[in-house]
Design an enzyme around this catalytic site. Structure first.
Site, PDB file in Angstrom:
ATOM      1  N   CYS A  62      -6.485   2.239   5.442  1.00 53.05           N
ATOM      2  CA  CYS A  62      -6.934   1.044   6.084  1.00 53.05           C
ATOM      3  C   CYS A  62      -6.365   0.601   7.455  1.00 53.05           C
ATOM      4  O   CYS A  62      -5.383   1.189   7.747  1.00 53.05           O
ATOM      5  CB  CYS A  62      -6.451  -0.173   5.010  1.00 53.05           C
ATOM      6  SG  CYS A  62      -5.067  -0.550   4.989  1.00 53.05           S
ATOM      7  N   CYS A  92      -2.655  -0.001   7.546  1.00 50.56           N
ATOM      8  CA  CYS A  92      -1.842   0.930   7.355  1.00 50.56           C
ATOM      9  C   CYS A  92      -1.807   2.201   8.465  1.00 50.56           C
ATOM     10  O   CYS A  92      -0.851   2.964   8.893  1.00 50.56           O
ATOM     11  CB  CYS A  92      -2.189   2.063   5.953  1.00 50.56           C
ATOM     12  SG  CYS A  92      -1.853   1.154   4.539  1.00 50.56           S
ATOM     13  N   HIS A 121       0.782  -1.229  -0.070  1.00 51.06           N
ATOM     14  CA  HIS A 121       0.037  -0.063   0.122  1.00 51.06           C
ATOM     15  C   HIS A 121       0.885   1.164  -0.124  1.00 51.06           C
ATOM     16  O   HIS A 121       1.797   1.263   0.589  1.00 51.06           O
ATOM     17  CB  HIS A 121      -1.003   0.044   1.251  1.00 51.06           C
ATOM     18  CG  HIS A 121      -1.835  -1.018   1.249  1.00 51.06           C
ATOM     19  ND1 HIS A 121      -2.973  -1.013   2.061  1.00 51.06           N
ATOM     20  CD2 HIS A 121      -2.038  -1.957   0.619  1.00 51.06           C
ATOM     21  CE1 HIS A 121      -3.840  -1.902   1.671  1.00 51.06           C
ATOM     22  NE2 HIS A 121      -3.156  -2.691   1.054  1.00 51.06           N
ATOM     23  N   GLU A 154       0.967   3.850   2.004  1.00 49.17           N
ATOM     24  CA  GLU A 154       1.475   4.301   2.934  1.00 49.17           C
ATOM     25  C   GLU A 154       2.506   3.441   3.639  1.00 49.17           C
ATOM     26  O   GLU A 154       3.693   3.938   4.199  1.00 49.17           O
ATOM     27  CB  GLU A 154       0.073   4.348   4.204  1.00 49.17           C
ATOM     28  CG  GLU A 154      -0.939   5.019   3.801  1.00 49.17           C
ATOM     29  CD  GLU A 154      -1.920   4.442   2.758  1.00 49.17           C
ATOM     30  OE1 GLU A 154      -3.258   4.752   3.229  1.00 49.17           O
ATOM     31  OE2 GLU A 154      -1.770   3.290   2.393  1.00 49.17           O
TER      32      GLU A 154
END
Length: 152
Positions: free
Chosen positions: A85, A88, A55, A57
């Site tokens: 999410c 993260c 992801h 992040e």
């Protein structure tokens, strides 16, 4: 020092466009230090890397840590085009980031104020300041347009 959140969010949006060119959900992120310098940039790359943790992040936190020589990212701000999410949000909290600025709300998986609020959970030893809704319509359109194209 007054922070121009839209300036940095535009940079995150540019990163999000890179994600969609690789076939991934267009989410971009940057990390900025206390002097306003961008220390890391990244975008979702789960598809390209075949990595469920890739992801935006997570990738920028790793890059920022390497750049700064520490996993403790205190006095840094992370800008993300979509509310993080749970994975993260947990990583943001554990990195000791001071501030999270995001564009669009993530009603399905958001863990920074919508569905859950992991980054401000008082049971943890660190809480993150959250500034939501920066360039919200532009950030929301990135994901909505991408998903609409995928569903055609």
């Amino acid at each position: 020092m007054t922070t121009d959140h839209a300036h940095y969010m535009r940079m995150a949006i540019d990163q999000a466009h890179e994600a969609s060119s690789g076939g991934d959900i267009p989410i971009g992120a940057i990390v900025v230090n206390s002097l306003g310098e961008v220390v890391a940039r990244g975008f979702n790359s789960r598809e390209v890397n075949c990595d469920p943790t890739a992801h935006a992040e997570i990738l920028v936190l790793r890059a920022a840590g390497k750049h700064l020589g520490s996993w403790r990212l205190t006095d840094c701000t992370i800008y993300v085009t979509l509310e993080p999410c749970p994975m993260c949000a947990g990583a943001i909290t554990m990195s000791r980031i001071s501030r999270l600025v995001f564009g669009a709300w993530n009603d399905e998986y958001g863990a920074s104020g919508s569905r859950w609020d992991l980054v401000r959970d008082q049971r943890l030893n660190h809480q993150v300041e959250v500034i939501p809704g920066i360039m919200e319509s532009e950030c929301s359109a990135l994901v909505k347009n991408f998903l609409a194209e995928k569903r055609k």
